[in-house]
Design a protein around this motif. Structure first.
Motif, PDB file in Angstrom:
ATOM      1  N   GLU A 117      -2.573   9.844  -4.458  1.00 42.20           N
ATOM      2  CA  GLU A 117      -4.004  10.349  -4.429  1.00 42.20           C
ATOM      3  C   GLU A 117      -3.816  11.027  -2.868  1.00 42.20           C
ATOM      4  O   GLU A 117      -4.500  12.486  -2.781  1.00 42.20           O
ATOM      5  CB  GLU A 117      -5.352   9.181  -4.234  1.00 42.20           C
ATOM      6  CG  GLU A 117      -6.894   9.814  -4.258  1.00 42.20           C
ATOM      7  CD  GLU A 117      -7.435   8.685  -4.665  1.00 42.20           C
ATOM      8  OE1 GLU A 117      -8.462   9.461  -5.615  1.00 42.20           O
ATOM      9  OE2 GLU A 117      -8.416   8.672  -3.223  1.00 42.20           O
ATOM     10  N   SER A 118      -3.273  10.391  -1.801  1.00 42.73           N
ATOM     11  CA  SER A 118      -4.035  11.238  -0.441  1.00 42.73           C
ATOM     12  C   SER A 118      -2.665  12.346   0.016  1.00 42.73           C
ATOM     13  O   SER A 118      -2.957  13.175   0.165  1.00 42.73           O
ATOM     14  CB  SER A 118      -2.993   9.927   0.571  1.00 42.73           C
ATOM     15  OG  SER A 118      -4.027   8.916   0.726  1.00 42.73           O
ATOM     16  N   PHE A 157     -13.390  -1.111  -5.483  1.00 39.71           N
ATOM     17  CA  PHE A 157     -12.150  -0.925  -5.712  1.00 39.71           C
ATOM     18  C   PHE A 157     -12.328  -1.029  -7.720  1.00 39.71           C
ATOM     19  O   PHE A 157     -11.267   0.091  -8.211  1.00 39.71           O
ATOM     20  CB  PHE A 157     -10.906  -1.220  -5.019  1.00 39.71           C
ATOM     21  CG  PHE A 157     -11.675  -0.897  -3.194  1.00 39.71           C
ATOM     22  CD1 PHE A 157     -11.610   0.703  -2.567  1.00 39.71           C
ATOM     23  CD2 PHE A 157     -11.214  -1.737  -2.425  1.00 39.71           C
ATOM     24  CE1 PHE A 157     -11.931   0.303  -1.911  1.00 39.71           C
ATOM     25  CE2 PHE A 157     -11.850  -2.003  -1.521  1.00 39.71           C
ATOM     26  CZ  PHE A 157     -11.915  -0.810  -0.703  1.00 39.71           C
ATOM     27  N   VAL A 170     -11.076   2.409  -9.758  1.00 38.89           N
ATOM     28  CA  VAL A 170      -9.941   3.192  -9.530  1.00 38.89           C
ATOM     29  C   VAL A 170      -9.002   2.364 -10.760  1.00 38.89           C
ATOM     30  O   VAL A 170      -8.600   3.540 -11.451  1.00 38.89           O
ATOM     31  CB  VAL A 170      -9.132   2.828  -8.786  1.00 38.89           C
ATOM     32  CG1 VAL A 170      -7.898   3.372  -9.205  1.00 38.89           C
ATOM     33  CG2 VAL A 170      -9.345   3.746  -7.178  1.00 38.89           C
ATOM     34  N   SER A 180       0.730  -1.361  -0.173  1.00 42.49           N
ATOM     35  CA  SER A 180      -0.148   0.275  -0.012  1.00 42.49           C
ATOM     36  C   SER A 180       1.060   1.280   0.053  1.00 42.49           C
ATOM     37  O   SER A 180       0.394   2.080  -0.314  1.00 42.49           O
ATOM     38  CB  SER A 180      -0.762   0.147   1.438  1.00 42.49           C
ATOM     39  OG  SER A 180       0.006   0.127   2.175  1.00 42.49           O
ATOM     40  N   LEU A 212     -14.461   9.635  -4.670  1.00 42.44           N
ATOM     41  CA  LEU A 212     -14.678   8.760  -3.449  1.00 42.44           C
ATOM     42  C   LEU A 212     -16.144   9.017  -2.318  1.00 42.44           C
ATOM     43  O   LEU A 212     -16.164   7.645  -2.215  1.00 42.44           O
ATOM     44  CB  LEU A 212     -13.657   9.609  -2.762  1.00 42.44           C
ATOM     45  CG  LEU A 212     -12.320   9.908  -2.400  1.00 42.44           C
ATOM     46  CD1 LEU A 212     -12.071  11.157  -1.818  1.00 42.44           C
ATOM     47  CD2 LEU A 212     -11.749   8.370  -1.668  1.00 42.44           C
ATOM     48  N   GLN A 230     -17.712   6.193  -4.034  1.00 37.50           N
ATOM     49  CA  GLN A 230     -16.957   4.340  -3.506  1.00 37.50           C
ATOM     50  C   GLN A 230     -17.163   4.045  -2.157  1.00 37.50           C
ATOM     51  O   GLN A 230     -18.055   2.862  -1.880  1.00 37.50           O
ATOM     52  CB  GLN A 230     -15.821   4.606  -3.359  1.00 37.50           C
ATOM     53  CG  GLN A 230     -14.689   2.747  -3.553  1.00 37.50           C
ATOM     54  CD  GLN A 230     -13.277   4.113  -3.442  1.00 37.50           C
ATOM     55  OE1 GLN A 230     -13.014   4.266  -4.073  1.00 37.50           O
ATOM     56  NE2 GLN A 230     -12.279   3.282  -2.301  1.00 37.50           N
ATOM     57  N   ASP A 268       0.768   2.270  -3.392  1.00 42.76           N
ATOM     58  CA  ASP A 268      -0.289   2.343  -4.522  1.00 42.76           C
ATOM     59  C   ASP A 268      -1.491   3.507  -4.742  1.00 42.76           C
ATOM     60  O   ASP A 268      -0.072   4.513  -4.481  1.00 42.76           O
ATOM     61  CB  ASP A 268      -1.661   1.250  -3.356  1.00 42.76           C
ATOM     62  CG  ASP A 268      -2.184   1.978  -2.898  1.00 42.76           C
ATOM     63  OD1 ASP A 268      -1.720   3.134  -2.375  1.00 42.76           O
ATOM     64  OD2 ASP A 268      -2.956   1.241  -2.059  1.00 42.76           O
ATOM     65  N   TYR A 269      -2.296   3.629  -5.708  1.00 42.39           N
ATOM     66  CA  TYR A 269      -2.879   4.780  -6.075  1.00 42.39           C
ATOM     67  C   TYR A 269      -3.197   5.625  -4.907  1.00 42.39           C
ATOM     68  O   TYR A 269      -3.452   6.692  -5.017  1.00 42.39           O
ATOM     69  CB  TYR A 269      -4.073   3.911  -6.867  1.00 42.39           C
ATOM     70  CG  TYR A 269      -5.055   5.221  -7.385  1.00 42.39           C
ATOM     71  CD1 TYR A 269      -5.353   6.133  -8.389  1.00 42.39           C
ATOM     72  CD2 TYR A 269      -6.243   5.528  -6.387  1.00 42.39           C
ATOM     73  CE1 TYR A 269      -5.852   7.000  -8.886  1.00 42.39           C
ATOM     74  CE2 TYR A 269      -7.287   6.224  -6.634  1.00 42.39           C
ATOM     75  CZ  TYR A 269      -7.058   6.799  -8.053  1.00 42.39           C
ATOM     76  OH  TYR A 269      -8.160   7.848  -8.293  1.00 42.39           O
ATOM     77  N   HIS A 270      -3.857   5.007  -4.079  1.00 38.83           N
ATOM     78  CA  HIS A 270      -4.297   5.327  -2.710  1.00 38.83           C
ATOM     79  C   HIS A 270      -3.290   6.384  -2.385  1.00 38.83           C
ATOM     80  O   HIS A 270      -3.471   7.370  -1.620  1.00 38.83           O
ATOM     81  CB  HIS A 270      -4.785   4.208  -1.934  1.00 38.83           C
ATOM     82  CG  HIS A 270      -5.320   4.715  -0.868  1.00 38.83           C
ATOM     83  ND1 HIS A 270      -6.413   5.841  -0.660  1.00 38.83           N
ATOM     84  CD2 HIS A 270      -5.129   5.500   1.143  1.00 38.83           C
ATOM     85  CE1 HIS A 270      -7.093   5.973   0.760  1.00 38.83           C
ATOM     86  NE2 HIS A 270      -6.219   6.439   1.243  1.00 38.83           N
ATOM     87  N   MET A 310     -13.898   8.485   5.118  1.00 36.51           N
ATOM     88  CA  MET A 310     -13.771   8.707   3.918  1.00 36.51           C
ATOM     89  C   MET A 310     -14.686   9.433   2.034  1.00 36.51           C
ATOM     90  O   MET A 310     -14.343  10.649   1.864  1.00 36.51           O
ATOM     91  CB  MET A 310     -12.838   7.602   2.148  1.00 36.51           C
ATOM     92  CG  MET A 310     -11.617   7.393   3.078  1.00 36.51           C
ATOM     93  SD  MET A 310     -10.555   7.819   1.581  1.00 36.51           S
ATOM     94  CE  MET A 310     -10.508   6.403   0.948  1.00 36.51           C
TER      95      MET A 310
END
Lengths: 326, 284
Positions: A238-239, B215, B218, A230, B102, B105, A233-235, A277
């Protein structure tokens, strides 16, 4: 309000106040680690006008580099961090060089696709990266005579690294190089016409951003003792981007605010409601509608209101809207 | 022989990618707006289709309704929110639509839970077809045929109708369209809804093949980006060729090196960017 020394003093203040105000020292370290990564993202977004969705690449590679170094050698922590930073910077040169071949939205999409590429690369090369499980059991050696195994001791180390990076980035943005980046951000074609090597400058900005973000990734792996999938990763990309925008672009201390806000609020909210979120999404929409300059913009507006008794246009880094060329 | 069968598989997958990316592409063409919520519309379409099937609704109706509901939702979002931020920099478009993605999702997780599900193939299309020496699932043939018909309709809509002419003219200059007396706001809303509806349709069609998880949006967004980076934004033909290329590369690699199938897609993109910096069709 915009003096570099004043901002550095604010950063020192944050580094001292955090462990006093926040009970978990691990969370404090996390705030400053992300503050470093966010400042790296801000150098690209706020100062060069490059919206990179690939910051997770550098963060993740930094994590893996530190993990592999400490797992397979007895090199000191500082060397492992330096390696994480070097790998982040070198890969950023490649990523930047590739991504700036396309401009505008294509650039953004390309960085996102490249982030996916590195995610799947890390996933596929499970022999090296541990795949889905990540690299586990990364040791945390001390620095010289100091043992860093305590949460507070590691926080102090993180805070020192954070302040060094913060000061270094401040130097970068006030240098001629940094001023030229602003010129590129505001009007790339004009900067090119004047004779600046725009592509080279963008790649150097990428290299610095990647090195800083790789260092943050390395610190993060040292903090949590693993280099998880993680972290690439994309997240994660993004964060980091969200923190940059929440804090306010074009201001390094804004990045500290953005990271602090995001890391602390997400930690508190996710304990209360796993679907927090949803609120983050709403916040981002509200941000674009009502507070485009982020938290730093809010503070600036408040300060100038107190000082002048009325709102004032700030020197913050908002680019002109589409249609009105500078 | 196995490769031939994978190529046919890839064409099915590629047509879904085309459907997904062409929506993103026409939205950008007309509105100059990067929609990071496009993958979320695909996700929502897939889950709505699943939910409608659960309620005993026929597959045809389920995908049609899922597409229409998402299109209606997208129209509301465009008219209520996005319209206000077009004048801002791209960065704000991206931040706002990330926020929207977001929220969608998390909504999906709240309603349907964080664990994915599998969707059974519609009963009418369960069988297999013998193509030469190998067996081929009927559903995949159906996907190829159905999306091909949709692509033709879409092409006609964009190239052969007045609306299409307005949309294409609007991509060149939205001001002149307004000066000609067309209500550009309504056209924008319609195009945004159409793009979102196509993404939702792709999501619905994909569920019997790949299943569902919260998910998947994405992943879809990233694939759509790869397709438009390769094929060029605002290009119908580009999206078609690039979609098929991506689908075929992914399917072929799935037999050669399963872990690296997704990786290969992104490597293919890097190769195209290096060799042809302007994309396959060179409009950028």
């Amino acid at each position: 309000m915009n003096k570099p020394l004043f901002h550095f003093a604010l950063a020192v203040l944050v580094a001292i106040a955090l462990p006093v105000l926040v009970p978990s020292k691990t969370l404090c370290s996390e705030v400053l680690i992300f503050a470093i990564a966010v400042a790296g993202c801000n150098l690209l977004l706020g100062y060069t006008g490059l919206l990179s969705f690939g910051q997770g690449i550098f963060f993740g590679l930094g994590s893996y580099t530190l993990g592999l170094t400490l797992l397979h050698s007895s090199l000191p922590l500082v060397v492992a961090l330096a390696l994480a930073s070097i790998v982040g910077g070198l890969v950023a040169v490649v990523i930047g060089g590739l991504a700036i071949r396309r401009q505008g939205v294509y650039f953004v999409m390309l960085t996102l696709a490249l982030a996916q590429l590195f995610y799947f690369l890390a996933y596929s090369l499970s022999g090296i990266t541990g795949g889905d499980n990540g690299l586990l059991g990364i040791p945390r050696p001390g620095v010289g005579p100091f043992d860093l195994n305590g949460a507070l001791a590691f926080y102090v180390f993180t805070a020192i690294v954070f302040l060094l990076i913060f000061a270094a980035l401040q130097r970068v943005v006030v240098s001629t190089f940094g001023r030229t980046l602003l010129a590129i951000r505001d009007n790339g074609e004009r900067a090119q016409a004047i004779g600046f090597p725009v592509r080279l400058f963008k790649i150097v900005a990428f290299a610095i951003s990647g090195a800083v973000t790789g260092l943050a990734g390395g610190l993060h792996a040292a903090l949590i003792g693993i280099a998880p999938l993680s972290s690439i990763d994309y997240h994660l990309s993004e964060s980091v981007l969200i923190m940059t925008v929440i804090g306010g672009t074009g201001n390094l201390f804004g990045s500290v605010l953005g990271a602090g806000f995001y890391v602390i609020v997400s930690s508190v909210l996710s304990a209360i409601w796993p679907r927090w979120m949803l609120l983050l999404g709403a916040l981002l929409i509200a941000l674009t509608l009502f507070m485009q300059k982020g938290l730093w913009g809010l503070i600036e507006a408040a300060v100038s209101r107190i000082r002048d008794g009325g709102p004032r246009r700030s020197r913050s880094a908002i680019r002109p809207a589409r249609g009105e060329k500078p | 022989m196995i490769y031939l069968s994978q190529i046919v598989n890839g064409i099915g997958l590629g047509m879904l990618y085309f459907l997904l990316a062409v929506g993103l592409s026409i939205i950008f063409g007309l509105l100059h707006f990067v929609n990071f919520a496009h993958g979320a519309f695909y996700l929502l379409g897939a889950y709505l289709c699943y939910a409608l099937l659960q309620h005993g609704i026929d597959f045809w109706w389920a995908i049609t309704l899922a597409g229409l509901i998402v299109a209606a939702f997208a129209a509301l979002v465009e008219a209520g929110l996005l319209r206000r931020i077009y004048r801002l920099d791209h960065m704000y478009h991206i931040v706002a639509t990330i926020g929207l993605a977001l929220m969608i999702q998390e909504f999906v997780i709240i309603v349907w839970g964080p664990v994915g599900a599998s969707v059974s193939t519609p009963p009418a299309l369960v069988g297999v077809v013998m193509l030469g020496n190998f067996i081929y699932p009927e559903y995949r043939i159906f996907v190829v045929g159905f999306t091909a018909v949709l692509a033709l309709v879409l092409w006609w809509l964009l190239e052969g109708t007045r609306l299409g002419a307005i949309v294409r003219a609007g991509s060149e200059s939205s001001d002149s369209i307004s000066l000609l007396g067309y209500d550009i706001k309504r056209i924008n809303t319609a195009v945004f809804a159409l793009g979102a509806g196509l993404a939702a349709l792709a999501g619905g069609l994909a569920t019997p093949i790949r299943g569902l998880d919260p998910f998947m949006g994405v992943e879809a967004l990233a694939i759509a980006f790869v397709v438009v980076v390769i094929g060029g934004m605002g290009s119908f033909t580009g999206a078609l060729i690039a979609g098929l290329l991506v689908g075929i590369v992914q399917s072929l690699m799935a037999t050669i090196w399963p872990e690296g199938a997704s990786l290969a897609v992104y490597i293919a993109m890097v190769v195209v960017v290096l060799v042809m910096p302007r994309g396959l069709l060179g409009r950028a």
